[in-house]
Design a protein around this motif. Structure first.
Motif, short mmCIF file in Angstrom:
data_model
loop_
_atom_site.label_atom_id
_atom_site.label_comp_id
_atom_site.label_asym_id
_atom_site.label_seq_id
_atom_site.Cartn_x
_atom_site.Cartn_y
_atom_site.Cartn_z
N ALA A 180 0.85 -1.18 0.03
CA ALA A 180 0.04 0.09 -0.02
C ALA A 180 0.91 1.21 0.11
N ALA A 181 1.91 1.35 0.74
CA ALA A 181 2.52 2.34 0.94
C ALA A 181 3.52 2.63 -0.50
N SER A 182 3.77 1.45 -1.19
CA SER A 182 4.57 1.70 -2.47
C SER A 182 3.64 2.49 -3.54
N ASN A 183 2.37 1.86 -3.40
CA ASN A 183 1.37 2.63 -4.43
C ASN A 183 1.07 4.18 -4.02
N THR A 187 2.02 8.83 -5.84
CA THR A 187 1.64 10.17 -5.91
C THR A 187 2.01 11.02 -4.70
N ASN A 188 2.67 10.28 -3.69
CA ASN A 188 3.28 11.01 -2.61
C ASN A 188 4.56 10.56 -2.14
N PRO A 189 5.61 10.69 -2.69
CA PRO A 189 6.96 10.24 -2.44
C PRO A 189 7.20 9.86 -1.04
N LYS A 190 6.56 10.56 -0.28
CA LYS A 190 7.14 10.57 1.35
C LYS A 190 6.76 9.18 1.72
N PHE A 191 5.83 8.52 0.99
CA PHE A 191 5.52 7.00 1.52
C PHE A 191 6.65 5.94 0.90
N TYR A 194 8.31 4.80 3.86
CA TYR A 194 7.33 3.78 4.62
C TYR A 194 7.42 2.38 4.12
N ALA A 195 7.49 2.29 3.07
CA ALA A 195 7.48 0.93 2.36
C ALA A 195 8.71 0.23 2.47
N ILE A 196 9.63 0.97 2.22
CA ILE A 196 11.36 0.18 2.37
C ILE A 196 11.27 -0.01 3.85
#
Length: 440
Positions: A180-183, A187-191, A194-196
């Motif tokens: 979900a964070a990758s997706n 649109t919002n690179p700050k996520f 979080y995905a990493i």
């Protein structure tokens, strides 16, 4: 959240015996126990809903009485009952969020209280209630996360899945949070960080899909323009899963993207040896040798002394020869492999162009023999490249790279008997190139 006191309406409230309030606590426990049995059976869904409602009514009473409000069992029951009530909601109502907040606060207090609980029976019962509450929270967050993800609300889905992960430590929840964070990062690179971070959690476990996780995480680093960590991650993945062909392929691509051709050549040669029928590996090996050859050619062009220039030129030719060998391997596997045909024609023509330029750069006191010898070498090399130059154009008639390479052939090839024909072909190719400038 502070739970409002229930107004009993009796002036003699302070005189109610403590055992009466503990009876309400028992009612809450009994109703919750009934709910846990019934909730697993669809036919008893209505009864389960009734019992959890009764359990909530009872625990609300117990939580507002000074005799029972701070008991370990009260906290544990609030956490279990409120989270179960929230898990039954499929609408995502605002009131449900309040239930979740209350449940979380109660669970935290229950966990603290159970460590000092002296009654072994109560301690065991509360430990189970805390576990139930975590499961209920997981059910709630999972359902919310799936709904949000399917609705393309990736930022919200990430938060729900992350809450699910924190409630249970479930690796599936952590994976969904990362996804979900990758997706959301699109649109919002700050996520992306979080995905990493979620992928890092998985890599610290024995998650069954960790080979893929290394690749996913490295890709996120590439997207985030963090080449150093991308290479570190993908190399670590290959070390962990040395037989995984996908990871090896990604490692090669990332090193090539980073321009580290000389560092990856050895791995490419080993990869081709292990998988000789893989046309992409053969192509990448050819590409790597080509680019290392180009680097040597550039050094030769800048060299001030003749010895260095000669050494770098020889190194370039050797690299180009190795590149040609790998491109040929790729074409042997797939004769219609456009990129391999295109690059092979180009790399074989490089020496021809060098001979051609050397002939035209001879000093005025050079002999005709010297000129003819260089032109003859150029023509031989031009002709070796021609089949691949033509094949690339046949495979993609609108590729400017392929058209330009073939155009250079007809401009450079010396054939007195066909001079007019070659000049006409060169002119026609130039028209095609100019008519389609945007096509690579």
């Amino acid at each position: 959240m502070k739970i409002k006191f229930l107004m009993i309406g009796l002036l003699g409230l302070s005189t109610v015996p403590a055992f009466a309030q503990k009876g309400v606590l028992k009612d809450a426990q009994a109703s919750y126990d009934a709910y846990t049995v019934e909730n697993s059976q669809k036919i008893l869904a209505a009864k389960a809903k009734q019992d959890i409602t009764e359990a909530k009514t009872s625990i609300d009473k117990a939580s507002t009485n000074e005799k029972t409000a701070t008991l370990t069992q009260t906290y544990a029951l609030i956490g279990a009952i409120y989270s179960a009530t929230a898990a039954m909601d499929t609408t995502g109502a605002a009131a449900t969020a309040t239930l979740i907040t209350t449940a979380q606060e109660a669970i935290k207090k229950a966990k603290d209280a159970v460590t000092t609980e002296k009654d072994a029976d109560i301690k065991a019962k509360c430990t189970k209630l805390i576990a139930d509450a975590s499961t209920n929270l997981a059910i709630y967050y999972q359902a919310q996360g799936v709904k949000q993800y399917q609705g393309n609300k990736f930022e919200q889905a990430y938060q729900s899945f992350d809450n699910w992960s924190q409630a249970t430590g479930d690796t599936t929840a952590t994976y969904y949070a990362a996804l979900a964070a990758s997706n959301a990062g699109n649109t919002n690179p700050k996520f992306y960080p979080y995905a990493i971070a979620e992928y890092n959690k998985l890599l610290a476990t024995n998650y069954s899909q960790n080979a893929k996780i290394y690749g996913y995480q490295a890709t996120l680093y590439i997207i985030s323009k963090d080449t150093a960590n991308a290479l570190k991650t993908i190399t670590g993945g290959v070390a962990k899963f040395p037989s995984n062909a996908d990871l090896r392929g990604q490692e090669i691509k990332f090193y090539l993207m980073a321009g580290k051709d000389s560092e990856i050549i050895g791995k490419l040669e080993s990869a081709v040896a292990a998988d000789p029928k893989n046309k992409e590996l053969c192509f990448y090996a050819g590409l790597s040798f080509t680019r290392v050859g180009d680097a040597s050619a550039a050094k030769a062009a800048k060299a001030k002394d003749a010895a260095t220039k000669a050494a770098e030129n020889k190194a370039a030719l050797d690299y180009y020869s190795k590149a040609a060998d790998y491109y040929k391997k790729a074409i042997a596997i797939d004769p219609n492999y456009l990129d391999a045909n295109l690059n092979l024609g180009e790399v074989m023509m490089k020496p021809a162009i060098d001979f051609y330029n050397a002939a035209n750069s001879l000093p005025s006191n050079a002999t005709q023999k010297q000129y003819d010898e260089l032109r003859a070498k150029a023509d031989v090399q031009f002709d070796l490249a021609l089949p691949y130059l033509q094949k690339a154009v046949d495979l993609d008639p609108k590729s400017n790279a392929a058209l330009t390479n073939l155009w250079n052939y007809y401009r450079g090839k010396y054939d007195k008997a066909h001079a007019a024909e070659y000049k006409a072909k060169a002119a026609d190719l130039k028209k095609q190139i100019d008519a389609n400038p945007a096509k690579n």
